[in-house]
Structure formats: structure tokens, C-alpha cells
Design a protein around this motif. Structure first.
Motif, PDB file in Angstrom:
ATOM      1  N   TYR A  75       0.830  -1.195   0.000  1.00 18.33           N
ATOM      2  CA  TYR A  75       0.000   0.000   0.000  1.00 18.33           C
ATOM      3  C   TYR A  75       0.875   1.260   0.000  1.00 18.33           C
ATOM      4  CZ  TYR A  75      -3.250  -3.524   1.753  1.00 18.33           C
ATOM      5  OH  TYR A  75      -3.998  -4.658   1.917  1.00 18.33           O
ATOM      6  N   ASP A  76       0.368   2.306  -0.629  1.00 14.19           N
ATOM      7  CA  ASP A  76       1.137   3.555  -0.633  1.00 14.19           C
ATOM      8  C   ASP A  76       0.750   4.476   0.514  1.00 14.19           C
ATOM      9  OD1 ASP A  76      -1.346   4.373  -1.419  1.00 14.19           O
ATOM     10  OD2 ASP A  76      -0.701   5.337  -3.277  1.00 14.19           O
ATOM     11  N   SER A  77      -0.282   4.084   1.283  1.00 14.40           N
ATOM     12  CA  SER A  77      -0.704   4.925   2.401  1.00 14.40           C
ATOM     13  C   SER A  77      -1.511   4.111   3.400  1.00 14.40           C
ATOM     14  CB  SER A  77      -1.568   6.092   1.902  1.00 14.40           C
ATOM     15  OG  SER A  77      -2.803   5.618   1.395  1.00 14.40           O
ATOM     16  N   ILE A  78      -1.599   4.645   4.634  1.00  9.41           N
ATOM     17  CA  ILE A  78      -2.567   4.172   5.612  1.00  9.41           C
ATOM     18  C   ILE A  78      -3.245   5.415   6.184  1.00  9.41           C
ATOM     19  CG2 ILE A  78      -1.307   2.065   6.214  1.00  9.41           C
ATOM     20  CD1 ILE A  78      -0.416   3.453   8.805  1.00  9.41           C
ATOM     21  N   ASP A  79      -4.396   5.217   6.796  1.00 11.90           N
ATOM     22  CA  ASP A  79      -5.179   6.346   7.285  1.00 11.90           C
ATOM     23  C   ASP A  79      -5.240   6.423   8.808  1.00 11.90           C
ATOM     24  OD1 ASP A  79      -6.250   7.106   4.532  1.00 11.90           O
ATOM     25  OD2 ASP A  79      -6.847   5.012   4.715  1.00 11.90           O
ATOM     26  N   VAL A  80      -5.065   5.276   9.458  1.00 13.97           N
ATOM     27  CA  VAL A  80      -5.175   5.224  10.915  1.00 13.97           C
ATOM     28  C   VAL A  80      -4.129   4.271  11.485  1.00 13.97           C
ATOM     29  CG1 VAL A  80      -6.622   4.484  12.860  1.00 13.97           C
ATOM     30  CG2 VAL A  80      -7.640   5.783  10.990  1.00 13.97           C
ATOM     31  N   LEU A  81      -3.507   4.672  12.573  1.00 15.16           N
ATOM     32  CA  LEU A  81      -2.677   3.784  13.384  1.00 15.16           C
ATOM     33  C   LEU A  81      -3.261   3.776  14.790  1.00 15.16           C
ATOM     34  CD1 LEU A  81      -0.177   2.064  14.141  1.00 15.16           C
ATOM     35  CD2 LEU A  81       1.010   4.235  14.603  1.00 15.16           C
ATOM     36  N   VAL A  82      -3.589   2.591  15.286  1.00 11.07           N
ATOM     37  CA  VAL A  82      -4.052   2.431  16.665  1.00 11.07           C
ATOM     38  C   VAL A  82      -2.961   1.694  17.438  1.00 11.07           C
ATOM     39  CG1 VAL A  82      -5.826   1.522  18.208  1.00 11.07           C
ATOM     40  CG2 VAL A  82      -6.466   2.360  15.931  1.00 11.07           C
ATOM     41  N   ASN A  83      -2.315   2.397  18.346  1.00 14.01           N
ATOM     42  CA  ASN A  83      -1.261   1.791  19.161  1.00 14.01           C
ATOM     43  C   ASN A  83      -1.898   1.079  20.350  1.00 14.01           C
ATOM     44  OD1 ASN A  83       1.196   2.454  17.781  1.00 14.01           O
ATOM     45  ND2 ASN A  83       0.861   4.588  18.354  1.00 14.01           N
TER      46      ASN A  83
END
Length: 244
Positions: A75-83
Motif C-alpha cells: 500500500y502507498d498509504s494508511i489512514d489510521v494507526l491504533v497503538n
């Protein structure tokens, strides 16, 4: 839309995966248990959610970097990171606390979030309404129970990291917030006797424990356009427990 949830194979992490999946996100969960991952992916599939699992020990910098390299290859992007990775790690009073124990709890709660956030930034920069969600805890306010002082301290560091990241990433349109759960009915408390858990309800205004889905729903709000002007915040989810 794509969301990465570290340690998202069970508990609040899996509830967050379901919440975001239902909102239209493709879900990427990380973790160290292939068995838990298999069950989690089946659960998500049953909800009609597209998902995948990438093995990564979030306490190890090399694992985390490799994980995001793998994501970037697809993928060239992500929208959310949940740590989501974190935990108590055990209990030791400060006077007898082993340095190795202190470092392990800090690595579990702070290092894991730092490693993932740093690795995710290049992908988040290219995301839509990108945001990071960290996890604090009610223990930051209370100082933690007996032997849980370093857990409280590690999560206090997360609150500082949340605000620092919010400042650092605002130029890229990346919002950073944290949720701070109270006593939630998850495996986190599996070693606690049920009668003790039930007694804790008396210290909560709403007289019950929270559900993982009640934390997940706040995460769903924070990553949505409805929260587009919210960043650097720590949202308490504790049924009023912090006020008593």
C-alpha cells in the motif's frame, strides 16, 4: 481506507478492528500469537471485514520496522494507526523493582507506541484524514494500584507522547489523540478474582465495568471526520470512576 492496529488480535484491539472495519476500513492487525490471529481474522471475516495479519513483536524495533516495510510494499498509504499494544506487565513495588522489569514495562507501553508511530508517519502523510490513537489509562490519574506504579508512569509518558506527536505532525494534517480506559472487562484483568472485580464497581459512578466496544466506539469517533478539529486530547472512558 486502511487502519493498522497493533496487538489487535483480542480485547479492545479486536473491538476497535470491528468498529473501524464496519466504518469501511481495511484492517491490518499485528501481534505475536498466530492462534489468536487466526481467531481474530475469522471474527473479522464473519463481520464482512477485509483484514490481514502481520507478525510483529511491538517491543522490538526491528520487527516494527519490518512490519511497516511490508505494509509499504503493498500500500502507498494508511489512514489510521491504533497503538493498542500495552499491558500491566506484572507488579513490583519501587523499592524492590528490578531494572529489567522497569524496562520491560516501559518497552511494552511506551517503546511499542513510539516505534509504530515513527514507522507509520511516511504512510500516514499520504493518508486521508490521517490519525494516530494511543492508549493511556485511569492509572495515570490514580498513580496505579499496589505494584503498578511503573505501569502508571509508562502511560503518563504516552500522554506526553500524544501531545508531542500532535504538535510535531500537525503540519501534515495528522491528528493524534489518546483514549484512557478505566476498568474494562477484558483479559487484562484475567488474574483478578471475579469478586474483586465486582467490588470495584462500587468505585465507579455507573456501577459497572466498561465493555471493550465502549472504548472502540470512541476510537471510531476520534478517527472520523466528526473529530476533525480534535488533536492532542486524552479522552477518559471510565464511567465516572476518575471523579470518585
Amino acid at each position: 481506507m486502511r487502519a493498522v492496529i497493533t496487538g489487535g488480535t483480542s480485547g479492545i484491539g479486536l473491538s476497535a478492528a470491528i468498529e473501524l472495519g464496519k466504518a469501511g476500513y481495511e484492517i491490518i492487525i499485528t501481534g505475536i500469537s498466530q492462534e489468536d490471529a487466526k481467531t481474530a481474522l475469522e471474527t473479522l471475516e464473519n463481520h464482512g471485514i477485509k483484514s490481514q495479519f502481520i507478525y510483529a513483536d511491538s517491543m522490538k524495533e526491528e520487527d516494527v520496522n519490518l512490519c511497516f516495510e511490508k505494509i509499504a510494499q503493498t500500500y502507498d498509504s494508511i489512514d489510521v494507526l491504533v497503538n493498542n499494544v500495552g499491558g500491566l506487565g506484572g507488579r513490583q513495588r519501587f523499592e524492590e523493582m528490578e531494572t529489567s522489569f522497569m524496562r520491560r514495562v516501559m518497552a511494552l507501553n511506551f517503546d511499542s507506541a513510539f516505534f509504530a508511530s515513527r514507522a507509520a508517519i511516511p504512510l500516514l502523510k499520504k493518508g486521508k484524514n490521517p490519525s494516530i490513537i494511543n492508549y493511556s489509562t485511569i492509572a495515570v490519574t490514580s498513580g496505579g494500584g499496589p505494584g503498578a506504579g511503573i505501569y502508571a508512569a509508562s502511560k503518563a509518558a504516552i500522554e506526553g507522547l500524544t501531545r508531542a506527536l500532535a504538535k510535531d505532525l500537525a503540519d501534515y494534517g495528522i491528528r493524534v489523540n489518546a483514549v484512557s480506559p478505566g476498568t474494562i472487562d477484558t483479559a487484562f484483568h484475567s488474574a483478578t478474582k471475579r469478586e474483586i472485580l465486582d467490588s470495584w464497581k462500587e468505585g465507579i459512578l455507573m456501577k459497572r465495568l466498561g465493555e471493550p466496544s465502549e472504548v472502540a466506539s470512541v476510537i471510531g469517533f476520534l478517527v472520523s471526520e466528526k473529530a476533525s478539529f480534535i488533536t492532542g486530547e486524552v479522552i477518559q472512558i471510565n464511567g465516572g470512576q476518575v471523579f470518585i
